[in-house]
Scaffold this motif. Structure first.
Motif, PDB file in Angstrom:
ATOM      1  N   PRO A   1     -10.861  11.645  -0.324  1.00  0.00           N
ATOM      2  CA  PRO A   1      -9.484  11.166  -0.451  1.00  0.00           C
ATOM      3  C   PRO A   1      -8.550  12.247  -0.986  1.00  0.00           C
ATOM      4  O   PRO A   1      -8.989  13.188  -1.667  1.00  0.00           O
ATOM      5  CB  PRO A   1      -9.583   9.996  -1.429  1.00  0.00           C
ATOM      6  N   LEU A   2      -7.270  12.040  -0.669  1.00  0.00           N
ATOM      7  CA  LEU A   2      -6.272  13.058  -1.007  1.00  0.00           C
ATOM      8  C   LEU A   2      -6.254  13.390  -2.501  1.00  0.00           C
ATOM      9  O   LEU A   2      -6.167  14.553  -2.885  1.00  0.00           O
ATOM     10  CB  LEU A   2      -4.898  12.551  -0.556  1.00  0.00           C
ATOM     11  N   TYR A   3      -6.356  12.356  -3.348  1.00  0.00           N
ATOM     12  CA  TYR A   3      -6.238  12.654  -4.781  1.00  0.00           C
ATOM     13  C   TYR A   3      -7.382  13.539  -5.263  1.00  0.00           C
ATOM     14  O   TYR A   3      -7.194  14.399  -6.135  1.00  0.00           O
ATOM     15  CB  TYR A   3      -6.124  11.357  -5.610  1.00  0.00           C
ATOM     16  N   LEU A   4      -8.590  13.368  -4.639  1.00  0.00           N
ATOM     17  CA  LEU A   4      -9.714  14.224  -5.040  1.00  0.00           C
ATOM     18  C   LEU A   4      -9.479  15.660  -4.562  1.00  0.00           C
ATOM     19  O   LEU A   4      -9.809  16.624  -5.256  1.00  0.00           O
ATOM     20  CB  LEU A   4     -11.022  13.695  -4.447  1.00  0.00           C
ATOM     21  N   GLN A   5      -8.905  15.772  -3.360  1.00  0.00           N
ATOM     22  CA  GLN A   5      -8.586  17.113  -2.866  1.00  0.00           C
ATOM     23  C   GLN A   5      -7.597  17.809  -3.809  1.00  0.00           C
ATOM     24  O   GLN A   5      -7.725  18.986  -4.128  1.00  0.00           O
ATOM     25  CB  GLN A   5      -7.941  17.033  -1.482  1.00  0.00           C
ATOM     26  N   ILE A   6      -6.605  17.026  -4.269  1.00  0.00           N
ATOM     27  CA  ILE A   6      -5.600  17.618  -5.159  1.00  0.00           C
ATOM     28  C   ILE A   6      -6.244  18.014  -6.493  1.00  0.00           C
ATOM     29  O   ILE A   6      -5.970  19.099  -7.030  1.00  0.00           O
ATOM     30  CB  ILE A   6      -4.425  16.643  -5.374  1.00  0.00           C
TER      31      ILE A   6
ATOM     32  N   GLU B   1      -4.045   6.005   2.843  1.00  0.00           N
ATOM     33  CA  GLU B   1      -4.640   7.055   2.033  1.00  0.00           C
ATOM     34  C   GLU B   1      -5.224   8.108   2.958  1.00  0.00           C
ATOM     35  O   GLU B   1      -6.120   7.827   3.749  1.00  0.00           O
ATOM     36  CB  GLU B   1      -5.727   6.449   1.159  1.00  0.00           C
ATOM     37  N   GLN B   2      -4.664   9.318   2.904  1.00  0.00           N
ATOM     38  CA  GLN B   2      -5.167  10.334   3.801  1.00  0.00           C
ATOM     39  C   GLN B   2      -6.441  10.938   3.237  1.00  0.00           C
ATOM     40  O   GLN B   2      -6.625  11.013   2.040  1.00  0.00           O
ATOM     41  CB  GLN B   2      -4.138  11.454   3.966  1.00  0.00           C
TER      42      GLN B   2
ATOM     43  N   ILE C   1       5.960   3.952   0.911  1.00  0.00           N
ATOM     44  CA  ILE C   1       4.751   4.695   1.315  1.00  0.00           C
ATOM     45  C   ILE C   1       4.456   5.781   0.276  1.00  0.00           C
ATOM     46  O   ILE C   1       5.344   6.129  -0.506  1.00  0.00           O
ATOM     47  CB  ILE C   1       4.937   5.347   2.709  1.00  0.00           C
ATOM     48  N   PRO C   2       3.238   6.325   0.267  1.00  0.00           N
ATOM     49  CA  PRO C   2       2.921   7.335  -0.743  1.00  0.00           C
ATOM     50  C   PRO C   2       3.882   8.530  -0.674  1.00  0.00           C
ATOM     51  O   PRO C   2       4.254   8.965   0.416  1.00  0.00           O
ATOM     52  CB  PRO C   2       1.497   7.772  -0.377  1.00  0.00           C
ATOM     53  N   GLU C   3       4.287   9.000  -1.835  1.00  0.00           N
ATOM     54  CA  GLU C   3       5.104  10.207  -1.995  1.00  0.00           C
ATOM     55  C   GLU C   3       6.531  10.088  -1.461  1.00  0.00           C
ATOM     56  O   GLU C   3       7.243  11.082  -1.400  1.00  0.00           O
ATOM     57  CB  GLU C   3       4.469  11.440  -1.315  1.00  0.00           C
ATOM     58  N   ALA C   4       6.964   8.876  -1.073  1.00  0.00           N
ATOM     59  CA  ALA C   4       8.326   8.754  -0.556  1.00  0.00           C
ATOM     60  C   ALA C   4       9.338   9.180  -1.624  1.00  0.00           C
ATOM     61  O   ALA C   4      10.380   9.757  -1.327  1.00  0.00           O
ATOM     62  CB  ALA C   4       8.606   7.342  -0.101  1.00  0.00           C
ATOM     63  N   GLY C   5       9.008   8.886  -2.883  1.00  0.00           N
ATOM     64  CA  GLY C   5       9.914   9.232  -3.972  1.00  0.00           C
ATOM     65  C   GLY C   5      10.124  10.733  -4.079  1.00  0.00           C
ATOM     66  O   GLY C   5      11.219  11.206  -4.395  1.00  0.00           O
ATOM     67  N   LEU C   6       9.079  11.475  -3.785  1.00  0.00           N
ATOM     68  CA  LEU C   6       9.175  12.934  -3.847  1.00  0.00           C
ATOM     69  C   LEU C   6      10.122  13.447  -2.758  1.00  0.00           C
ATOM     70  O   LEU C   6      10.850  14.412  -2.956  1.00  0.00           O
ATOM     71  CB  LEU C   6       7.777  13.512  -3.615  1.00  0.00           C
ATOM     72  N   VAL C   7      10.102  12.743  -1.622  1.00  0.00           N
ATOM     73  CA  VAL C   7      10.963  13.150  -0.506  1.00  0.00           C
ATOM     74  C   VAL C   7      12.424  12.918  -0.868  1.00  0.00           C
ATOM     75  O   VAL C   7      13.266  13.813  -0.754  1.00  0.00           O
ATOM     76  CB  VAL C   7      10.615  12.343   0.768  1.00  0.00           C
TER      77      VAL C   7
ATOM     78  N   TRP D   1       1.510  14.115   7.881  1.00  0.00           N
ATOM     79  CA  TRP D   1       0.966  15.470   8.091  1.00  0.00           C
ATOM     80  C   TRP D   1       1.352  16.380   6.931  1.00  0.00           C
ATOM     81  O   TRP D   1       0.542  17.142   6.427  1.00  0.00           O
ATOM     82  CB  TRP D   1       1.511  16.100   9.375  1.00  0.00           C
ATOM     83  N   VAL D   2       2.624  16.275   6.539  1.00  0.00           N
ATOM     84  CA  VAL D   2       3.094  17.153   5.451  1.00  0.00           C
ATOM     85  C   VAL D   2       2.308  16.848   4.179  1.00  0.00           C
ATOM     86  O   VAL D   2       1.877  17.755   3.459  1.00  0.00           O
ATOM     87  CB  VAL D   2       4.616  16.973   5.218  1.00  0.00           C
ATOM     88  N   ILE D   3       2.102  15.548   3.931  1.00  0.00           N
ATOM     89  CA  ILE D   3       1.395  15.151   2.706  1.00  0.00           C
ATOM     90  C   ILE D   3      -0.041  15.701   2.735  1.00  0.00           C
ATOM     91  O   ILE D   3      -0.607  16.045   1.700  1.00  0.00           O
ATOM     92  CB  ILE D   3       1.381  13.614   2.556  1.00  0.00           C
ATOM     93  N   MET D   4      -0.614  15.800   3.949  1.00  0.00           N
ATOM     94  CA  MET D   4      -1.983  16.334   4.034  1.00  0.00           C
ATOM     95  C   MET D   4      -2.040  17.795   3.573  1.00  0.00           C
ATOM     96  O   MET D   4      -3.105  18.299   3.211  1.00  0.00           O
ATOM     97  CB  MET D   4      -2.494  16.225   5.483  1.00  0.00           C
ATOM     98  N   LEU D   5      -0.882  18.466   3.609  1.00  0.00           N
ATOM     99  CA  LEU D   5      -0.860  19.872   3.167  1.00  0.00           C
ATOM    100  C   LEU D   5      -0.656  20.015   1.662  1.00  0.00           C
ATOM    101  O   LEU D   5      -0.716  21.123   1.127  1.00  0.00           O
ATOM    102  CB  LEU D   5       0.263  20.624   3.898  1.00  0.00           C
TER     103      LEU D   5
END
Ligand code: ASP
Length: 435
Positions: free
Chosen positions: A16-21, A5-6, A362-368, A206-210
């Motif tokens: 956490p990433l979900y709160l940032q989103i 979890e980034q 891993i997180p978001e692999a499906g999106l890739v 890194w990409v997911i962090m963006l």
């Protein structure tokens, strides 16, 4: 917070990433309203177009990472996991069966509910004549690439999986031969693949962090240019995906009930920790040790079936991802006013199977890997931008189904006879204890 979890450090606290989103979503909606919410001035409309740039950069990076990720994930799985010969075939059949059912459920729900048509959005016309016609022989003919590395640059998922499986099977066989002969020449290549796989995952991180920046830009831009209609359609999409995932969960329980000695109640009791971990990490790989322990300690499976299902399953078995990718393709086609006929939906089925095999846990692999499904049916990948806004949530839900799928496979491999025949009364006590 798990290592998967980034987070962003702010005032000494990790967000956490979900709160940032979520924060990005709220701010973006505010900005979109300020800029005109569907009725912008020409100046604001220009600005809104620029706001979409970070999202298209993130999508470009995801597209670029998709093929190396799939190739390395498949090679890595073949080299590092042990599948005994006979169970291998059985396992492959179970995996293929479950994934096909998942995609069919996804397509069924998407065709019945048609979430992309719940709200009229003026994207239609952007993509007339964009989808490809189904050509079964052409598909077979084009499954073999002209050059080994061409699928990597063409983003062709079917060719890529053909290359990855061929090399994976051969490398596996070479490794087994060498191990039997007491040689270790395979080690450098195994280490190379392992380290490259980790490197790609780290770049992906890194990409997911963006993603929060991308979400902010695309949501602000969409609200400014089109108002809130696209988000109503997305709400319909979320409902449809949740329903389909729920049906897939019910299918697993039925499959476990009919194909193994495990009772659905015991299965669910054993799955509780794994499912909560899957939801909170959005990673079936990170959840794997908990899935494994749940199968052994709580369900009471044999170690061989638990490890084969959980360890191999979490590499190759991503039914939730497959279901999601197929539904996403249909949803975007519906939004664009394109009707994917049965044959085109068959391409979606095939490519979603391949893409889910290659999706890492891993997180978001499906999106890739989704970018490859879209490319295969000729759908414009820029519309994946819309899905990025809800993916943080749907990813967690489909990861739960991925994990439940791995557990189902383990139970089916365990067969109709329990390890030690439990007295019914003892089993009752066992279930209430793990409850
Ligand atoms: N996050 C999922 C998993 O770990 C993969 C996906 O993105 O669909 O299983």
């Amino acid at each position: 917070m798990s290592e998967h979890e980034q987070g962003l450090r702010l005032f000494g606290k990790t967000i956490p990433l979900y709160l940032q989103i979520l924060a990005a979503l709220v701010l973006a909606v505010g900005l979109g309203v300020l800029l005109g919410a569907g009725n912008p001035s020409p100046q604001n409309a220009e600005l809104a177009k620029d706001l979409a740039i970070p999202c298209s950069l993130v999508l470009k990076a995801l597209r670029a990472l998709a093929t190396p990720l799939i190739l390395l994930a498949v090679l890595h799985s073949f080299l590092t996991t042990d599948i005994p010969g006979r169970s291998g075939r059985r396992l492959a059949l179970i995996l293929l069966g479950n994934t096909t059912v998942a995609i069919l459920i996804g397509l069924f729900v998407a065709n019945v509910l048609r979430p992309g048509t719940w709200e009229k959005i003026s994207f239609a016309g952007d993509a007339q004549g964009m989808t490809k016609q189904f050509d079964p022989w052409g598909l077979v003919e084009s499954s073999v690439p002209e050059a080994v590395l061409k699928p990597l640059t063409d983003n062709n998922v079917i060719q890529l999986i053909v290359v990855a499986l061929s090399f994976g099977i051969v490398l596996r066989a070479l490794k087994s031969e060498q191990v039997a002969a007491g040689r270790s020449d395979y080690r450098p290549i195994e280490q190379f693949i392992t380290i490259m796989f980790e490197a790609v995952i780290r770049i992906l991180t890194w990409v997911i962090m963006l993603v929060p920046i991308a979400v902010f830009g695309i949501v602000a831009s969409t609200v400014t240019l089109k108002g809130f209609a696209p988000f109503k359609a997305l709400a319909a999409f979320i409902i449809a995906v949740l329903l389909a995932l729920f049906l897939q969960g019910c299918y697993y329980l039925l499959r476990v009930r009919l194909g193994s000695w495990v009772k659905p109640r015991l299965f669910l009791a054993g799955a509780s920790d794994a499912l909560t971990t899957a939801f909170s990490t959005a990673s079936s790989t990170a959840t794997m040790p908990i899935t494994f322990r749940g199968l052994i300690d709580k369900v009471g499976l044999r170690e061989s079936s638990a490890s084969l299902g959980a360890l191999v399953g979490s590499n190759f078995n991503n039914d939730g991802t497959a279901l999601y990718e197929a539904m996403s393709a249909l949803f975007i086609a519906q939004i664009l006013g394109l009707n994917l006929n049965l044959e085109q939906q068959l391409i979606v089925v095939l490519t979603s199977i391949f893409a889910s095999v290659g999706a890492a846990g891993i997180p978001e692999a499906g999106l890739v890997t989704m970018t490859l499904v879209f490319t295969a049916v000729g759908l414009p990948t820029q519309y994946i931008a819309l899905l990025i806004t809800v993916d943080w949530f749907l990813d967690r839900c489909r990861t739960c189904i991925n994990v439940m799928g791995d557990m189902t496979v383990s139970c089916l491999l365990d067969g109709k006879e329990p390890k030690l025949a439990m007295e019914p009364a003892l089993e009752e006590a066992f279930v209430s204890e793990v409850d």
